[in-house]
Each structure stands twice: as C-alpha cells, then as structure tokens.
Scaffold this active site. Sequence first.
Site, mmCIF file in Angstrom:
data_model
loop_
_atom_site.group_PDB
_atom_site.id
_atom_site.type_symbol
_atom_site.label_atom_id
_atom_site.label_comp_id
_atom_site.label_asym_id
_atom_site.label_seq_id
_atom_site.Cartn_x
_atom_site.Cartn_y
_atom_site.Cartn_z
ATOM 1 N N CYS A 2 7.534 -4.929 -5.517
ATOM 2 C CA CYS A 2 8.153 -4.941 -6.842
ATOM 3 C C CYS A 2 7.990 -6.291 -7.557
ATOM 4 C CB CYS A 2 9.635 -4.635 -6.791
ATOM 5 S SG CYS A 2 10.020 -3.134 -5.886
ATOM 6 N N ARG A 27 2.052 -5.963 -7.894
ATOM 7 C CA ARG A 27 3.079 -5.954 -6.853
ATOM 8 C C ARG A 27 3.592 -4.546 -6.554
ATOM 9 N NH1 ARG A 27 4.857 -11.398 -6.630
ATOM 10 N NH2 ARG A 27 6.659 -10.856 -5.386
ATOM 11 N N TRP A 72 7.484 -0.796 -6.274
ATOM 12 C CA TRP A 72 6.750 -0.258 -5.131
ATOM 13 C C TRP A 72 7.832 0.340 -4.248
ATOM 14 C CZ3 TRP A 72 6.412 -1.042 0.247
ATOM 15 C CH2 TRP A 72 5.283 -0.502 0.845
ATOM 16 N N ASN A 98 13.920 -7.152 -6.483
ATOM 17 C CA ASN A 98 12.751 -7.128 -5.595
ATOM 18 C C ASN A 98 13.214 -7.572 -4.224
ATOM 19 O OD1 ASN A 98 10.213 -7.388 -4.363
ATOM 20 N ND2 ASN A 98 10.006 -9.507 -5.052
ATOM 21 N N GLY A 99 12.920 -6.748 -3.215
ATOM 22 C CA GLY A 99 13.340 -7.093 -1.859
ATOM 23 C C GLY A 99 13.872 -5.857 -1.160
ATOM 24 N N GLU A 471 -13.182 -5.076 8.507
ATOM 25 C CA GLU A 471 -12.994 -5.184 7.067
ATOM 26 C C GLU A 471 -13.686 -4.026 6.334
ATOM 27 O OE1 GLU A 471 -11.080 -6.556 5.167
ATOM 28 O OE2 GLU A 471 -12.020 -6.717 3.205
ATOM 29 N N LYS A 475 -11.694 -1.432 3.953
ATOM 30 C CA LYS A 475 -12.080 -1.259 2.548
ATOM 31 C C LYS A 475 -12.256 0.213 2.222
ATOM 32 C CE LYS A 475 -11.317 -4.028 1.140
ATOM 33 N NZ LYS A 475 -10.669 -5.274 1.243
ATOM 34 N N GLU A 478 -8.834 2.324 2.430
ATOM 35 C CA GLU A 478 -7.751 2.048 1.486
ATOM 36 C C GLU A 478 -8.060 2.529 0.080
ATOM 37 O OE1 GLU A 478 -6.760 -2.099 0.884
ATOM 38 O OE2 GLU A 478 -8.849 -2.669 1.083
ATOM 39 N N HIS A 494 -14.186 3.255 26.615
ATOM 40 C CA HIS A 494 -12.861 3.192 27.261
ATOM 41 C C HIS A 494 -11.875 4.143 26.579
ATOM 42 C CE1 HIS A 494 -14.195 0.009 29.838
ATOM 43 N NE2 HIS A 494 -14.726 -0.594 28.769
ATOM 44 N N LYS A 593 -0.843 -5.201 -4.493
ATOM 45 C CA LYS A 593 -1.701 -6.367 -4.250
ATOM 46 C C LYS A 593 -1.004 -7.414 -3.390
ATOM 47 C CE LYS A 593 -5.448 -8.810 -5.215
ATOM 48 N NZ LYS A 593 -6.479 -8.381 -4.257
HETATM 49 C C1 F6R Z 1 -6.873 -5.143 1.595
HETATM 50 C C2 F6R Z 1 -5.955 -6.166 1.152
HETATM 51 C C3 F6R Z 1 -4.781 -6.435 2.000
HETATM 52 C C4 F6R Z 1 -4.426 -7.927 1.976
HETATM 53 C C5 F6R Z 1 -3.142 -8.175 2.768
HETATM 54 C C6 F6R Z 1 -2.797 -9.640 2.816
HETATM 55 O O1 F6R Z 1 -7.930 -5.004 0.698
HETATM 56 O O2 F6R Z 1 -6.128 -6.762 0.119
HETATM 57 O O3 F6R Z 1 -4.955 -5.983 3.313
HETATM 58 O O4 F6R Z 1 -5.487 -8.640 2.541
HETATM 59 O O5 F6R Z 1 -2.099 -7.465 2.180
HETATM 60 O O6 F6R Z 1 -2.659 -10.147 1.538
HETATM 61 P P1 F6R Z 1 -2.722 -11.690 1.256
HETATM 62 O O7 F6R Z 1 -4.116 -12.123 1.518
HETATM 63 O O8 F6R Z 1 -2.337 -11.831 -0.184
HETATM 64 O O9 F6R Z 1 -1.750 -12.332 2.189
#
Ligand code: F6R
Length: 598
Positions: A2, A27, A72, A98-99, A471, A475, A478, A494, A593
Amino acid sequence: MCGIVGFAANENTAAEVFKGLLKLEYRGYDSAGIAVINEGRIKCEKVAGRVSELKDAAEGLFGKVSIGHTRWATHGAATRSNAHPHISYDGRFALVHNGIIENSVELKAELTGLGIEFKSETDSEVIVQLIAKNYFGDPIKALDAAVKRLSGSFAIALICTDFPLSVFAAKKGSPLIAGRGRNRNMLASDVSALSPFAKSICRLSDGELLEIRKDTLNFFRDGKPVEKEFEEIKMKEYKADKGEFEHFMIKEIFDQPEVAKSIIEKRIRNGEAVFSELEPDILTDIKQVSIVACGSAYNAGMAGKYILKELLRLPVTVSLASEYRYAAPLPLEGTITVFISQSGETADTLAAAERVRALRGRSISIVNVRDSALTKLTDYTLYTEAGPEVAVATTKGYTAQVMTLCLLGVWAKQSEKSVLFEAVEAIKSIPEIMLRLLGTKDKAEELAKKVKEEDSVYFIGRNIDYAVALEASLKLKEISYIHSEAFAAGELKHGSIALIEEGTKVFALNCYGPLTDKTVSAIREVKARGACVTAAFCENDGNTAAVCDEGIPLPIVHPIVGAVCEIIPFQLLAYFTAKHRGADIDKPRNLAKSVTVE
Ligand code: F6R
C-alpha cells in the site's frame, strides 16, 4: 504494501493526492481512495481498481486537506468496502494505513463489543475506530493512545472534521516521509509521491506522530514535541515515459545497455574499478561474504555468489531476507553482509539489515532508489544507477545489481593485475553484448508464441547458469502466470526429474564453460524422458547445439559477466510470452513493486 499520501494547503488538495497515488501505484494497485474535509464533513471516493479509475471521482472532491491510498490487499478482498480511506463510526475521522495490524482480531472483537459496527474486513479499520473511541478533543492524544494498542506495522494518515486544516500521521515499521513545499505540506510512503511538490523532506522514525498544516509540520513522541531535521530533496521528478515502447517492462529491458554504460562510466576509471563510497580496506580482512535479499535481488545475489567466490576465493552465502531475519544469529566477526534491494524499502530486507546493525556487523547495501530506508541501515551504500524502474518485474534493476557485484569483486582483487585487466575488459564489453542480444527480440517473440501454450516449464543450469535460471524462471512465471521452476541441473535426478514426461518444456542454460558437459548430460537425461529442450549456450558450443531441440546461441563472454548477458533473451521471452497471453505486463496480478510488508 500500500501507498499513502496526505496534503494540507490553502487550496484544493485532492488533485495532488491523486497525482501522488499514481506515483505510489507500484506499491499496490488492487483498489484506491481519497478523502477530504469539505464544509465540515468527510467526503470520500473509492474504487475497486486502479488509481486511474479514481480520476473522475477525485476531480469532484474539494478540500484543503486530503488523504489517499492505493492498496495491496492483505486482509479482505480487493473490494470497494475494503478500500481505504476508512471512516470512524461517528463520521469524524477518515484514515489510510500502510502496514499490518497483527492484533486486529482482538481489537475488533473488543470494539464490536462496545457496539461499533465495522464496514470492512480490513485490519486497518480498527485503527480509525480506536482513534474515535480515544478522542476527547485532541487528535494527537487520540492517535497516540490508539497506536500504543497496535501490534504490527503502520504508517497512518488521518483527517478529523474538528480540525479541517490538519492531516495527522503516525509511523511504526512502515515508511513515512513528510515534505515541506511552497504554501503546502505533505506526507507520503515514499519520496516519489512528494518530489513534484516538496522542497525538502524528513523521514519519520518509529514511534513518531505528526501534524501537518499548510505552513507547519509538528512532530511528537509520547505526546511531546520533537525537533526534526529536513534535507533538501535530491531525487528529481521523473516522468514515467514509455517512449516508443508498448510497456515499461520492454522499455526497461531496452534501457539496459545505457544503464550498463553509466555504471561503467561511474565505476571504471583508468582501467580500474572505483568504489569511492567504500573504505579501501573494507574487504581486505574479511573471512566471508553474506548476501541477503528477496526475489530477483536474491537471484542477483545468487549470481553474485558465484562471481565473488570465483574472484575472492572466500565463502559467500546467499540468504532470503525473510528467512535470515528469524534465523538463529551467527557471529558476524569477519563477515561483510551485503543487502541487495532495488527499492531499498523491502520489509524483510530492512528487518534483516536492522538485525545485522543490532549485532554490530559490517554491512553494505546495493540499492537503486536514492535515500531509501535501507541506505540508512547499512554502513555503506552502493547505488546501482539503473534509473527509475516502473514495471513491477525488475529487469534493468537486476542486471545493474549483478554488474555492481561483479565490479565489487574486481575492486576487491584489483591488486592482482591479472584479474584486473581481463575482468575490466569483460565488464566494458557488456553494453555492446547487451545490444546484440536485444537484436534477437524477434526470435524471442517467435519462441514465446510457442511457450505461451505451456502449463508448466522448467529451467536447469549449473553454477552461474543456475543463478540465471532462477531469475529466468521467476520472470516468466510472474508476468505470464505459467508455472515455472528452476533446478540446479545436477539435482534433477534427486526428485524433480519425475516431473518430466513426453513434451515437457525445459530450458537449459549452459554457458558456464567448465561445466557445459555436465549440463549436456542433464539435457540428455530429460530428453530421454520426452522433454523438449531449448538451450542457451555459447555460440562455439557444438555439443549443446547438437543435443537440444532448439538453440539460443549467445556470444562468448568472460564468466564473471555471463549472468548479466545470459538473462536478456529470457527477459525478452518472459515479456513476449506474457504479451501473447494478454497479461497485464507492467502490473502483474497480486504483485507490487515494493514489498513493504512482511
Ligand atoms: C521480481 C521482483 C521482485 C523483487 C523483490 C525484491 O521481478 O522485482 O522479486 O526483486 O520483491 O525487491 P527489492 O529489490 O526492491 O528489494
């Protein structure tokens, strides 16, 4: 997660709050709302949707004070009634939060017992009802009394009809920043929402309360005034501009060569790596490196583990911040802890950094967002200089983190001239190689058109290829919502190989020279069980080319820069797969984000 915003001015403030919310949408974007005080009453508009859907309603709101929220969802679905602001039972207060309030169930039972009817399923509504219950004419006292009963984390903004020129706020655990502007003052969850309006900013500390009016900002702790220092705002306002690109994600993928160039310009001088932020001997006597991060930043840390081990010849561990923060504390003597975070606001990473600080461990943060909370918790900060990243799925943020780790390793070892020359030259070649790889975008799109039909795919690799596989898999899942997992290729037999059957899609990453034969064996094993394998390999590697069904040949690069280059075709693959599945690429479902809650 949020985002919250609050404004006090001598004119209508709802439009500014709306603009602030647009900046905070990273957020969370499940629902949004704004409340103002108008003619002595609270007027509130909410939507179960994106902030942009609030625009028309926000234009109809007028008030010298306003608060807003982008949500969120944690407690209760993304509905209009669960959207903030929440209004107290007596109609006097509106609140955004927020929290997470961990004792909300008990508090709700208590307040319900007193005859208060709740309108939402959120944990946040208990706060506004508690404040109303504790109100005897002084909102700061009521806020103070209410927050003292809360467990969990909060950044709160509050308006009260008896004080139509003030916004009140409180903070514990979640970020909250106050801003001083011309004829207006404000607060928000982060600087980006304030930067167009504020001249200077001040971060609230846990336990502090705030009252803002158009020309004053008063801070309190335990009911008593406290003095705070403001700093000039350093972050320039940026325009979120996709340019010619359809989405921010693809724009940010294509930003990477420029980001790489600016990192090289900042960090390589006269053929040497430069980290002027660090004391020269900071890595000299260490016994181990401990990397802590979440999500893609963790994956960058995994790549960093292989790179730093190769360069420093020291033990390097990588921990998920959510695990690290609760693990039994280990002695930190001789350890340098490196926290990685694009946003610098990730709750688990912050908690882990607080822990290391409490144990007096030495720490470095690798961060993209200037002046973010993580930078205040570590001894040194290395900015990744990736520029603002808007798409929720990180791309340039990740490659900038890995590049910074490569450079850090080179910097630590540059007294060994043999390491230096080759490694520096390799790093300098990154922008050029990235450009070449971006030139394969049409091929990635063709591949994506096939992958979009899959229900499940697997990525395999060894050493740094495994780190990149993690990674690549994240990608894809998500943003396209296709189930995907990454395995260390040697681990397959395994257990995980049981998942392979006729037609299963497997991506094999096989660029790490010393182990290509081993991964070729793993490819053979999955193919023998019916898998259809697309492999990424160095363009001179005939063995992998011969064994896979489809190849992604990549330029031959030095192993320490392999990860930065190898991820690019997979970023493109994820992007085009999501696009051809019609997914909301820049704002994937259920994500945000910046993960500012635990
Ligand atoms: C995936 C992604 C997330 C962030 C994770 C950590 O594409 O962006 O997995 O990498 O939430 O975020 P930061 O780097 O802001 O601590």
